[in-house]
Design a protein around this motif. Structure first.
Motif, PDB file in Angstrom:
ATOM      1  N   GLU A 158      -8.875  -9.406  24.304  1.00 51.46           N
ATOM      2  CA  GLU A 158      -9.478  -9.741  25.298  1.00 51.46           C
ATOM      3  C   GLU A 158      -8.484  -9.136  26.563  1.00 51.46           C
ATOM      4  N   GLU A 159      -7.294  -9.277  26.448  1.00 46.56           N
ATOM      5  CA  GLU A 159      -6.252  -9.017  27.236  1.00 46.56           C
ATOM      6  C   GLU A 159      -6.229  -7.276  27.349  1.00 46.56           C
ATOM      7  N   ALA A 160      -6.016  -6.609  26.241  1.00 49.21           N
ATOM      8  CA  ALA A 160      -5.939  -5.197  26.349  1.00 49.21           C
ATOM      9  C   ALA A 160      -7.504  -4.592  26.870  1.00 49.21           C
ATOM     10  N   ALA A 161      -8.552  -5.251  26.420  1.00 49.19           N
ATOM     11  CA  ALA A 161      -9.853  -4.802  27.058  1.00 49.19           C
ATOM     12  C   ALA A 161      -9.953  -4.801  28.397  1.00 49.19           C
ATOM     13  N   LEU A 162      -9.328  -5.921  28.955  1.00 49.83           N
ATOM     14  CA  LEU A 162      -9.375  -6.220  30.459  1.00 49.83           C
ATOM     15  C   LEU A 162      -8.580  -5.073  31.225  1.00 49.83           C
ATOM     16  N   LYS A 163      -7.573  -4.713  30.378  1.00 50.50           N
ATOM     17  CA  LYS A 163      -6.397  -3.816  30.996  1.00 50.50           C
ATOM     18  C   LYS A 163      -7.286  -2.454  31.200  1.00 50.50           C
ATOM     19  N   LEU A 164      -7.860  -2.257  30.045  1.00 49.96           N
ATOM     20  CA  LEU A 164      -8.632  -0.875  30.254  1.00 49.96           C
ATOM     21  C   LEU A 164      -9.676  -0.739  31.214  1.00 49.96           C
ATOM     22  N   ILE A 165     -10.310  -1.777  31.289  1.00 53.60           N
ATOM     23  CA  ILE A 165     -11.479  -2.002  32.330  1.00 53.60           C
ATOM     24  C   ILE A 165     -10.830  -1.572  33.709  1.00 53.60           C
ATOM     25  N   ASP A 166      -9.876  -2.405  33.694  1.00 55.39           N
ATOM     26  CA  ASP A 166      -9.017  -2.219  35.078  1.00 55.39           C
ATOM     27  C   ASP A 166      -8.499  -0.785  35.452  1.00 55.39           C
ATOM     28  N   SER A 167      -7.774  -0.331  34.336  1.00 54.52           N
ATOM     29  CA  SER A 167      -7.298   1.039  34.458  1.00 54.52           C
ATOM     30  C   SER A 167      -8.516   2.276  34.972  1.00 54.52           C
ATOM     31  N   ALA A 168      -9.486   1.965  34.133  1.00 54.18           N
ATOM     32  CA  ALA A 168     -10.685   2.922  34.397  1.00 54.18           C
ATOM     33  C   ALA A 168     -11.120   2.863  35.852  1.00 54.18           C
ATOM     34  N   ALA A 178     -13.480  12.285  35.677  1.00 52.51           N
ATOM     35  CA  ALA A 178     -13.805  11.904  34.449  1.00 52.51           C
ATOM     36  C   ALA A 178     -12.673  11.262  33.570  1.00 52.51           C
ATOM     37  N   ILE A 179     -12.893  10.255  32.433  1.00 53.07           N
ATOM     38  CA  ILE A 179     -11.965   9.705  31.820  1.00 53.07           C
ATOM     39  C   ILE A 179     -12.334  10.093  30.591  1.00 53.07           C
ATOM     40  N   THR A 180     -11.276  10.323  29.653  1.00 52.54           N
ATOM     41  CA  THR A 180     -11.413  10.261  28.191  1.00 52.54           C
ATOM     42  C   THR A 180     -11.018   8.884  27.634  1.00 52.54           C
ATOM     43  N   LEU A 181     -12.081   8.563  26.684  1.00 56.12           N
ATOM     44  CA  LEU A 181     -12.000   7.297  25.967  1.00 56.12           C
ATOM     45  C   LEU A 181     -11.497   7.404  24.631  1.00 56.12           C
ATOM     46  N   GLU A 182     -10.477   7.180  24.009  1.00 53.64           N
ATOM     47  CA  GLU A 182     -10.219   7.629  22.710  1.00 53.64           C
ATOM     48  C   GLU A 182      -9.953   6.200  22.047  1.00 53.64           C
ATOM     49  N   CYS A 183     -10.642   6.526  21.016  1.00 54.07           N
ATOM     50  CA  CYS A 183     -10.617   5.194  19.935  1.00 54.07           C
ATOM     51  C   CYS A 183     -10.277   3.750  20.399  1.00 54.07           C
ATOM     52  N   ILE A 184     -11.628   3.337  21.144  1.00 53.58           N
ATOM     53  CA  ILE A 184     -11.884   1.904  21.444  1.00 53.58           C
ATOM     54  C   ILE A 184     -13.096   1.487  20.942  1.00 53.58           C
ATOM     55  N   PRO A 185     -13.173   0.269  20.874  1.00 55.09           N
ATOM     56  CA  PRO A 185     -14.645  -0.117  20.415  1.00 55.09           C
ATOM     57  C   PRO A 185     -15.671   0.050  21.377  1.00 55.09           C
ATOM     58  N   ALA A 186     -16.870   0.825  20.475  1.00 55.96           N
ATOM     59  CA  ALA A 186     -18.103   1.096  21.108  1.00 55.96           C
ATOM     60  C   ALA A 186     -18.733   0.318  22.329  1.00 55.96           C
ATOM     61  N   LYS A 187     -18.719  -0.885  22.277  1.00 59.00           N
ATOM     62  CA  LYS A 187     -19.110  -1.611  23.136  1.00 59.00           C
ATOM     63  C   LYS A 187     -18.416  -2.008  24.319  1.00 59.00           C
ATOM     64  N   LEU A 188     -17.051  -1.726  24.192  1.00 58.66           N
ATOM     65  CA  LEU A 188     -16.097  -1.801  25.360  1.00 58.66           C
ATOM     66  C   LEU A 188     -16.269  -0.603  26.104  1.00 58.66           C
ATOM     67  N   ALA A 189     -16.356   0.620  25.158  1.00 58.02           N
ATOM     68  CA  ALA A 189     -16.413   2.023  25.754  1.00 58.02           C
ATOM     69  C   ALA A 189     -17.740   1.907  26.766  1.00 58.02           C
ATOM     70  N   LEU A 191     -19.239  -0.683  28.211  1.00 55.40           N
ATOM     71  CA  LEU A 191     -19.048  -1.451  29.481  1.00 55.40           C
ATOM     72  C   LEU A 191     -18.376  -0.595  30.236  1.00 55.40           C
ATOM     73  N   ILE A 192     -17.113   0.008  29.969  1.00 56.01           N
ATOM     74  CA  ILE A 192     -16.259   0.819  30.687  1.00 56.01           C
ATOM     75  C   ILE A 192     -17.221   1.712  31.576  1.00 56.01           C
ATOM     76  N   SER A 193     -17.959   2.410  30.726  1.00 56.38           N
ATOM     77  CA  SER A 193     -18.962   3.617  31.303  1.00 56.38           C
ATOM     78  C   SER A 193     -20.146   2.958  32.325  1.00 56.38           C
ATOM     79  N   GLN A 194     -20.387   1.892  32.325  1.00 56.75           N
ATOM     80  CA  GLN A 194     -21.278   1.431  33.231  1.00 56.75           C
ATOM     81  C   GLN A 194     -20.410   0.741  34.570  1.00 56.75           C
ATOM     82  N   SER A 195     -19.199   0.666  34.177  1.00 56.32           N
ATOM     83  CA  SER A 195     -18.389  -0.061  35.343  1.00 56.32           C
ATOM     84  C   SER A 195     -17.873   0.934  36.384  1.00 56.32           C
ATOM     85  N   ILE A 196     -18.116   2.244  36.138  1.00 57.04           N
ATOM     86  CA  ILE A 196     -17.449   3.343  36.886  1.00 57.04           C
ATOM     87  C   ILE A 196     -18.411   4.428  37.199  1.00 57.04           C
ATOM     88  N   SER A 197     -18.258   5.081  38.357  1.00 52.85           N
ATOM     89  CA  SER A 197     -19.393   5.995  38.469  1.00 52.85           C
ATOM     90  C   SER A 197     -18.771   7.321  38.009  1.00 52.85           C
TER      91      SER A 197
END
Ligand code: KIV
Ligand code: NA
Length: 276
Positions: A158-168, A178-189, A191-197
């Protein structure tokens, strides 16, 4: 029509997926350009798939400029993204701007990519302020292989996932296109994709990203090292190349190659004189 950073924006707005591939030389880049890829990343994966290093840490700015320039000669309609190698931007904001500038001036890149989240946001902002578009890269960032203790999936707690969302979100604020997302769980990716423009370009990050990138030697079966789970094999070019090399060797050895159609003629009278 030529692909630019505006293409990336437009595709995200219109829910169109962005297709990115890596390339390191002119002839491969030309084929990708003709096939219609949106962007070519001259990745520092160069170190592994072209130069034969264990990881990407030994790749230099001069290596990156040399290969980015070759790719830029071959791809005329594609956005060329030059990867910033290890220690070309971590050391200072000043170094980051100078080296990003070299990738554009000497390497003919249209944009640059660098690895990291919050920590490199000052670098991202400064490079963008110098009118050089920046793609960020979070999740498994291979230049941190020693800090990670190996190549492994990121963002699972949870902590690492939150950190990635904040970083994005911080990366978007810093001005990356743009942001490259490498080797992270699909559902987290997703969520990140929906959270940024700005668009996310996934590799090992599932179908919810705004685009995908693959290392071309991986997708063509040309790299004999470890092939990660997220790679799809689109063709077995490695086997085809090896078979062609074997046939050539055999035909050289048995004299079948070159045949008469591969040879240049000279007038019979001249050759008779030469023989005396
Ligand atoms: O170097 C590279 O090829 C990359 C991609 C795998 C994203 O950074
Ligand atoms: Na890279």
């Amino acid at each position: 029509m030529s692909n630019t950073v505006l293409t990336f924006k437009d595709y995200k707005m219109n829910n169109k997926k962005i297709a990115v591939l890596t390339a390191y030389d002119c002839s491969t880049a030309r084929l990708m350009d003709e096939a219609g890829v949106n962007a070519i990343l001259v990745g520092d994966s160069l170190g592994m798939v072209v130069l034969g290093y264990e990881n990407t840490l030994q790749v230099t700015m001069d290596d990156m400029i040399h290969h980015t320039r070759a790719v830029a000669r071959g791809a005329k309609n594609t956005l060329i993204i030059g990867d910033m190698p290890f220690m070309s931007y971590q050391t200072s904001v000043y170094d980051a701007v100078c080296n990003a500038g070299r990738l554009v001036k000497e390497g003919h890149a249209n944009a640059v990519k660098l690895e990291g989240g919050s920590v490199v946001c000052p670098q991202i902002k400064a490079i963008v302020d110098a009118s050089i578009p920046v793609m960020a890269h979070i999740g498994l960032t291979p230049q941190s292989v020693n800090a990670f203790g190996g190549f492994r999936v990121q963002g699972k707690s949870e902590e690492a996932a939150l950190k990635l969302i904040d970083s994005a979100k911080e990366i978007e604020q810093a001005g990356a296109f743009a942001i490259t997302l490498e080797c992270i769980p699909a559902k987290l990716a997703a969520l990140i994709s929906q959270s940024i423009s700005i668009p996310t370009i996934g590799i090992g990050a599932g179908n919810g990203c705004d685009g995908q990138v693959l290392v071309y030697q991986d997708m063509l079966g040309m790299f004999s090292g470890l092939t990660p789970k997220f790679v799809k094999s689109y063709a077995d070019i490695g086997t085809q190349m090896k078979n062609a090399f074997r046939q050539y060797i055999e035909e050289v050895q048995n004299g079948k190659f070159p045949a008469s159609e591969h040879c240049f003629d000279i007038e019979a009278a001249i050759i008779e004189k030469l023989y005396g």
